[in-house]
Design a protein around this motif. Structure first.
Motif, mmCIF file in Angstrom:
data_model
loop_
_atom_site.group_PDB
_atom_site.id
_atom_site.type_symbol
_atom_site.label_atom_id
_atom_site.label_comp_id
_atom_site.label_asym_id
_atom_site.label_seq_id
_atom_site.Cartn_x
_atom_site.Cartn_y
_atom_site.Cartn_z
ATOM 1 N N VAL A 207 0.814 -1.250 -0.127
ATOM 2 C CA VAL A 207 -0.005 0.028 -0.048
ATOM 3 C C VAL A 207 0.932 1.202 -0.026
ATOM 4 O O VAL A 207 0.858 2.258 -0.860
ATOM 5 C CB VAL A 207 -0.940 -0.174 1.244
ATOM 6 N N GLY A 208 1.834 1.244 0.846
ATOM 7 C CA GLY A 208 2.816 2.312 1.037
ATOM 8 C C GLY A 208 3.457 2.820 -0.473
ATOM 9 O O GLY A 208 3.993 3.812 -0.511
ATOM 10 N N ASN A 209 3.870 1.557 -1.161
ATOM 11 C CA ASN A 209 4.794 1.874 -2.321
ATOM 12 C C ASN A 209 3.883 2.565 -3.156
ATOM 13 O O ASN A 209 4.415 3.057 -4.292
ATOM 14 C CB ASN A 209 4.754 0.519 -2.851
ATOM 15 N N ARG A 210 2.583 2.638 -3.033
ATOM 16 C CA ARG A 210 1.668 3.470 -4.115
ATOM 17 C C ARG A 210 0.989 4.724 -3.415
ATOM 18 O O ARG A 210 0.728 5.285 -3.857
ATOM 19 C CB ARG A 210 0.499 2.371 -4.336
ATOM 20 N N SER A 211 0.903 4.498 -2.143
ATOM 21 C CA SER A 211 0.294 5.758 -1.470
ATOM 22 C C SER A 211 0.946 5.858 0.161
ATOM 23 O O SER A 211 0.146 5.072 0.978
ATOM 24 C CB SER A 211 -1.264 5.709 -1.366
ATOM 25 N N LEU A 212 1.798 6.355 0.248
ATOM 26 C CA LEU A 212 2.744 6.539 1.508
ATOM 27 C C LEU A 212 1.645 7.178 2.608
ATOM 28 O O LEU A 212 1.685 6.807 3.653
ATOM 29 C CB LEU A 212 4.033 7.315 1.663
ATOM 30 N N LYS A 213 1.042 8.073 2.049
ATOM 31 C CA LYS A 213 -0.051 8.525 3.174
ATOM 32 C C LYS A 213 -0.940 7.706 3.679
ATOM 33 O O LYS A 213 -1.275 7.467 4.688
ATOM 34 C CB LYS A 213 -0.865 9.740 2.637
ATOM 35 N N SER A 214 -1.739 6.879 2.836
ATOM 36 C CA SER A 214 -2.458 5.601 3.227
ATOM 37 C C SER A 214 -1.984 4.726 4.189
ATOM 38 O O SER A 214 -2.441 4.558 5.122
ATOM 39 C CB SER A 214 -3.047 4.899 1.961
ATOM 40 N N GLU A 215 -0.442 4.390 3.912
ATOM 41 C CA GLU A 215 0.271 3.628 5.078
ATOM 42 C C GLU A 215 0.259 4.128 6.171
ATOM 43 O O GLU A 215 0.215 3.748 7.283
ATOM 44 C CB GLU A 215 1.320 2.876 4.418
ATOM 45 N N THR A 216 0.869 5.451 6.217
ATOM 46 C CA THR A 216 1.288 6.320 7.277
ATOM 47 C C THR A 216 -0.017 6.491 8.118
ATOM 48 O O THR A 216 0.032 6.696 9.332
ATOM 49 C CB THR A 216 2.167 7.223 7.170
ATOM 50 N N ASP A 217 -1.099 6.754 7.677
ATOM 51 C CA ASP A 217 -2.322 7.232 8.216
ATOM 52 C C ASP A 217 -2.358 5.868 9.018
ATOM 53 O O ASP A 217 -3.068 5.948 10.181
ATOM 54 C CB ASP A 217 -3.445 7.416 7.356
ATOM 55 N N PHE A 218 -2.406 4.786 8.530
ATOM 56 C CA PHE A 218 -2.633 3.522 9.251
ATOM 57 C C PHE A 218 -1.758 3.330 10.351
ATOM 58 O O PHE A 218 -2.138 2.968 11.665
ATOM 59 C CB PHE A 218 -2.939 2.193 8.291
ATOM 60 N N LEU A 219 -0.537 3.526 10.000
ATOM 61 C CA LEU A 219 0.470 3.420 11.264
ATOM 62 C C LEU A 219 0.233 4.507 12.327
ATOM 63 O O LEU A 219 0.419 4.259 13.492
ATOM 64 C CB LEU A 219 1.768 3.527 10.624
ATOM 65 N N ASP A 220 -0.267 5.503 11.966
ATOM 66 C CA ASP A 220 -0.389 6.549 13.082
ATOM 67 C C ASP A 220 -1.433 6.256 14.038
ATOM 68 O O ASP A 220 -1.391 6.305 15.215
ATOM 69 C CB ASP A 220 -0.702 7.995 12.329
ATOM 70 N N LYS A 221 -2.573 5.408 13.681
ATOM 71 C CA LYS A 221 -3.419 4.807 14.356
ATOM 72 C C LYS A 221 -3.108 3.556 15.052
ATOM 73 O O LYS A 221 -3.526 3.389 16.158
ATOM 74 C CB LYS A 221 -4.627 4.639 13.562
ATOM 75 N N HIS A 222 -2.216 2.612 14.426
ATOM 76 C CA HIS A 222 -2.260 1.332 14.985
ATOM 77 C C HIS A 222 -0.637 0.785 15.299
ATOM 78 O O HIS A 222 -0.655 -0.161 16.029
ATOM 79 C CB HIS A 222 -2.667 0.514 13.942
ATOM 80 N N ALA A 223 0.438 1.687 14.936
ATOM 81 C CA ALA A 223 1.619 1.109 15.306
ATOM 82 C C ALA A 223 1.963 0.738 16.402
ATOM 83 O O ALA A 223 2.538 -0.281 16.791
ATOM 84 C CB ALA A 223 2.588 2.425 14.707
ATOM 85 N N HIS A 224 1.368 1.378 17.415
ATOM 86 C CA HIS A 224 1.551 0.946 18.772
ATOM 87 C C HIS A 224 1.174 -0.017 19.390
ATOM 88 O O HIS A 224 1.930 -0.645 20.470
ATOM 89 C CB HIS A 224 1.247 2.201 19.813
ATOM 90 N N LYS A 225 0.443 -0.824 18.534
ATOM 91 C CA LYS A 225 -0.222 -2.058 19.039
ATOM 92 C C LYS A 225 0.087 -3.396 17.958
ATOM 93 O O LYS A 225 -0.398 -4.275 18.066
ATOM 94 C CB LYS A 225 -1.633 -1.954 19.378
ATOM 95 N N MET A 226 0.836 -2.727 17.163
ATOM 96 C CA MET A 226 1.245 -3.736 15.915
ATOM 97 C C MET A 226 2.346 -4.737 16.561
ATOM 98 O O MET A 226 3.298 -4.180 17.220
ATOM 99 C CB MET A 226 1.683 -3.360 14.481
ATOM 100 N N PRO A 227 2.423 -6.178 16.230
ATOM 101 C CA PRO A 227 3.510 -7.166 16.504
ATOM 102 C C PRO A 227 4.723 -6.382 15.760
ATOM 103 O O PRO A 227 4.632 -5.906 14.695
ATOM 104 C CB PRO A 227 3.022 -8.278 15.847
ATOM 105 N N ARG A 228 5.739 -6.601 16.589
ATOM 106 C CA ARG A 228 7.043 -5.985 15.935
ATOM 107 C C ARG A 228 7.390 -6.410 14.504
ATOM 108 O O ARG A 228 7.808 -5.616 13.829
ATOM 109 C CB ARG A 228 8.113 -6.584 16.865
ATOM 110 N N THR A 229 7.210 -8.013 14.350
ATOM 111 C CA THR A 229 7.567 -8.441 12.806
ATOM 112 C C THR A 229 6.614 -7.840 11.722
ATOM 113 O O THR A 229 7.022 -7.417 10.952
ATOM 114 C CB THR A 229 7.436 -9.915 12.988
ATOM 115 N N MET A 230 5.164 -7.482 12.158
ATOM 116 C CA MET A 230 4.168 -6.832 11.127
ATOM 117 C C MET A 230 4.819 -5.433 11.049
ATOM 118 O O MET A 230 4.892 -5.040 9.782
ATOM 119 C CB MET A 230 2.965 -6.853 11.867
ATOM 120 N N LEU A 231 5.088 -4.876 11.825
ATOM 121 C CA LEU A 231 5.716 -3.371 11.746
ATOM 122 C C LEU A 231 6.916 -3.355 10.928
ATOM 123 O O LEU A 231 7.088 -2.263 10.082
ATOM 124 C CB LEU A 231 5.829 -2.606 13.359
ATOM 125 N N ARG A 232 8.016 -4.319 11.299
ATOM 126 C CA ARG A 232 9.007 -4.233 10.636
ATOM 127 C C ARG A 232 8.899 -4.385 9.148
ATOM 128 O O ARG A 232 9.479 -3.828 8.192
ATOM 129 C CB ARG A 232 10.059 -5.335 11.290
#
Length: 252
Positions: A207-232
Motif C-alpha cells: 500500500v505504502g509503495n503506491r500511497s505513503l499517506k494511506s500507509e502512514t495514516d494506518f500506522l499513526d493509528k495502529h503502530a503502537h499495538k502492531m506486533p514487531r514483525t508486522m511493523l518491521r
C-alpha cells in the motif's frame, strides 16, 4: 512428416487428452532427493511446526511454473488429482495450472475456476501455495464483486485461510484500492501467528509503495499495538528517519 508429428504433439500437450499422470511424471522426473531435507526444514515440517507432516520431492518453483504453462488445458477432474497430492510441489503445481487456466479465461467465465479453488482450499496449506495462488483465484476474481468472502476467511481458525484473506487483497492494491487491505489488516492486528504478521506487514508495505499517506495514516493509528514483525515488514522501505519514528512507537 516428422515436423507434422511434432506439431500434433504440441497441440495435444496440456489439452483435454492430458492426464494427471502425465503431469506427475514430469515432476518426478526432475525431483532432486538431495533437496528434500532442505525444503522440509525451510517449510517447517517438524512436529508442532506449521507444515507438520508435509512431504517434498525436491523440485524448485521455476521448473514447476514451466510445466504449468504446458498443461493449462488440463481438465478439472484431472487437475483435482494433482491439487490433493501428498507432495507439496505437486499441489503447488496444480494451483499454478489453475492460475494459468484462470488467466487465459474470459472474465465472465472464471467463476467455475474460482469455485474449484474454494472447494480445494484445504490443500492450499502452506504460505507459498497461498501467496502464489490466492491473488489470482480470489483477489482478481473479486475485483468487481462483493468481498464478503474475505471477511469470512479472516475469521477462520485456519492460519492459511486468514493468510489468504490478506494476501488476496494484493489484487486490489495493484488497482489502487486499499480499503479492504486496511480493514483486514486491522482485524489481524491481534493475530498470534508470525506468518500472519509477515503477510499483513507485506501488504501494508505494498500500500505504502503506491500511497505513503494511506500507509502512514494506518500506522499513526495502529503502530503502537502492531506486533514487531508486522511493523518491521510494513516500514521496511521507509526512509531511515521515518522508519525510526515508527519503531519507537511500535509494540515490544
Amino acid at each position: 512428416m516428422p515436423k507434422s508429428k511434432t506439431i500434433n504433439k504440441k497441440k495435444l500437450l496440456g489439452g483435454e487428452n492430458s492426464k494427471a499422470e502425465d503431469v506427475i511424471l514430469e515432476v518426478r522426473n526432475i525431483a532432486d532427493p538431495k533437496a528434500v531435507e532442505i525444503l522440509s526444514r525451510f517449510f517447517k515440517t517438524g512436529k508442532g511446526e506449521y507444515g507438520e507432516g508435509d512431504l517434498f520431492l525436491g523440485v524448485k518453483v521455476p521448473p514447476l511454473r514451466k510445466i504449468s504453462k504446458s498443461y493449462k488445458g488440463l481438465p478439472l477432474p484431472e487437475l483435482q488429482k494433482i491439487v490433493k497430492s501428498k507432495y507439496h510441489e505437486e499441489r503447488l503445481l496444480g494451483f499454478f495450472i489453475l492460475c494459468e487456466k484462470f488467466q487465459k479465461t474470459r472474465t465472465d467465465k472464471r467463476e467455475q475456476l474460482h469455485l474449484f479453488y474454494l472447494k480445494n482450499l484445504k490443500y492450499v496449506n502452506n504460505w507459498d501455495i497461498v501467496d502464489l495462488s490466492s491473488r489470482d483465484l480470489i483477489g482478481d476474481y473479486l475485483i468487481d464483486k462483493k468481498r464478503d468472502l474475505l471477511y469470512k476467511l479472516v475469521k477462520s481458525n485456519n492460519i492459511w485461510e486468514r493468510r489468504i484473506a490478506i494476501i488476496s487483497t494484493f489484487a486490489f492494491i495493484r488497482k489502487g484500492d486499499f480499503k479492504d487491505t486496511l480493514k483486514i489488516s486491522e482485524l489481524l492486528l491481534s493475530d498470534k501467528e508470525d506468518l500472519i504478521h509477515k503477510a499483513v506487514g507485506w501488504m501494508l508495505r505494498e500500500v505504502g509503495n503506491r500511497s505513503l499517506k494511506s500507509e502512514t495514516d494506518f500506522l499513526d493509528k495502529h503502530a503502537h499495538k502492531m506486533p514487531r514483525t508486522m511493523l518491521r515488514y510494513a516500514i521496511e522501505k521507509f526512509p531511515d528517519k521515518l522508519r525510526l519514528k515508527y519503531m519507537k512507537t511500535g509494540k515490544e
